[in-house]
Design a protein around this motif. Structure first.
Motif: not given
Length: 350
Positions: A122-123, A130-133, A173-178
């Motif tokens: 949805x985002x 997505x980062x904020x979520x 998502x990958x960048x957020x994890x890293x």
């Protein structure tokens, strides 16, 4: 569709229901995916312990308002509405058009995973951060444990989920994890935890094409269909059968197998106090005693019927409820009826 507020990072029930219906109407999601989401949303409502808006009347009493909803879910038109604004569970009715923030600790893991992925989808479609979520979800559903959320997200990256995100979203998502640097790749403990989560997710995946379980026994499928034809050959409440012929045929369409995904909406037995469910309980138990090769797999029989018939939902809800159902499931505790069961058994078992 209007963009959602960038401050609204909850996984909200009605928002997801409306979004999925829109996506199905435009062809972005298919009917099967819609049914999986429907099942997941229902689990979230039951888990949140929201009270039903309409309960079954007491025995001997009538309620025209209840009968209206009772008949509505059995109308063919209900089945064509992908995710309606209400559903039935047991004999009660629950609202799907209600303000509810879906919580991980109140939703079964496999269903929360689906709803979490749907929120990401949805985002992506509304071009919302997505980062904020993800930042918000660390505290909303993962108790401030970033590593735990990282591991949860890796399940999507490893298995893709049931909704296909664009490469740009996967990269985010990958960048957020890293960037969080919480998934210590040199930590054996974290690696093992990740592997275990992925393994468990794969085993529990309700979308796996290999998840169907065939129940072996003495009867062949034609003999099974013949036996359970009593469901439409015999009369029950209001001089109508327990199930319609086409419903019984659908139940055994793929053989005697527990499906990977329960059907939605499920069929409802036509019963009343004079013609109770215990008649069907008796029939299933009698079939189990004749068909089973081990007498140790009774729960599989209940899980099979729980996948198709609403009256046996408890068999799929939890081990505790399944065991409770099993404890009350025996010939000695079921109603003796006038049905001549030998008519439905193969000759060699008469």
């Amino acid at each position: 569709m209007n963009k959602i507020s960038t401050t609204d990072y909850h996984i909200e029930l009605t928002e997801l229901r409306n979004f999925v219906n829109e996506q199905i109407e435009t062809g972005s999601l298919d009917y099967v995916q819609g049914m999986i989401v429907f099942k997941s949303l229902k689990d979230a409502v039951i888990g949140a312990e929201i009270k039903p808006f309409l309960q079954a009347p007491a025995k001997g009493e009538s309620n025209s308002y209840y009968e209206k909803y009772y008949n509505a879910v059995r109308h063919p038109e209900y089945a064509t509405r992908i995710i309606p604004d209400f559903f039935s569970s047991g004999n009660d009715f629950y609202d799907l058009d209600v303000i509810l923030s879906i919580q991980r600790n109140k939703t079964r893991t496999e269903f929360f995973k689906i709803l979490f992925m749907l929120k990401l989808y949805l985002l992506e479609n509304t071009e919302t951060s997505i980062d904020g979520f993800l930042d918000f979800q660390v505290h909303d559903n993962f108790n401030g444990d970033k590593e735990n959320l990282n591991i949860f997200l890796y399940q999507f990256l490893e298995n893709d989920g049931i909704f296909c995100l664009l490469p740009e979203s996967v990269t985010i998502i990958k960048n957020w994890i890293n960037e969080e640097k919480e998934l210590a790749t040199d930590s054996n403990k974290t690696k093992e935890k990740l592997k275990e989560n992925i393994r468990t997710s794969s085993e529990k995946s309700i979308t796996s094409p290999n998840a169907a379980i065939e129940i072996k026994g003495h009867f062949n499928i034609e003999e099974i269909r013949k036996y359970f034809s009593f469901l439409y050959e015999e009369t029950s409440a209001y001089k109508k059968p327990f199930l319609r012929k086409e419903e019984v045929e659908e139940v055994f369409k793929n053989g005697f197998k527990i499906p990977s995904t329960p059907i939605e909406p499920k069929y409802k037995l036509n019963v009343n106090p004079q013609n109770p469910r215990s008649v069907v309980d008796f029939a299933i138990h009698k079939f189990y005693m004749k068909n089973s090769t081990t007498h140790k797999d009774k729960k599989l029989y209940l899980q099979f019927f729980g996948s198709y018939v609403e009256d046996y939902d408890a068999a799929l809800e939890s081990d505790e409820k399944l065991n409770s159902l099993l404890s009350n499931f025996s010939v000695n505790k079921t109603k003796v009826s006038s049905i001549k069961w030998e008519v439905y058994f193969p000759d060699r078992f008469k």
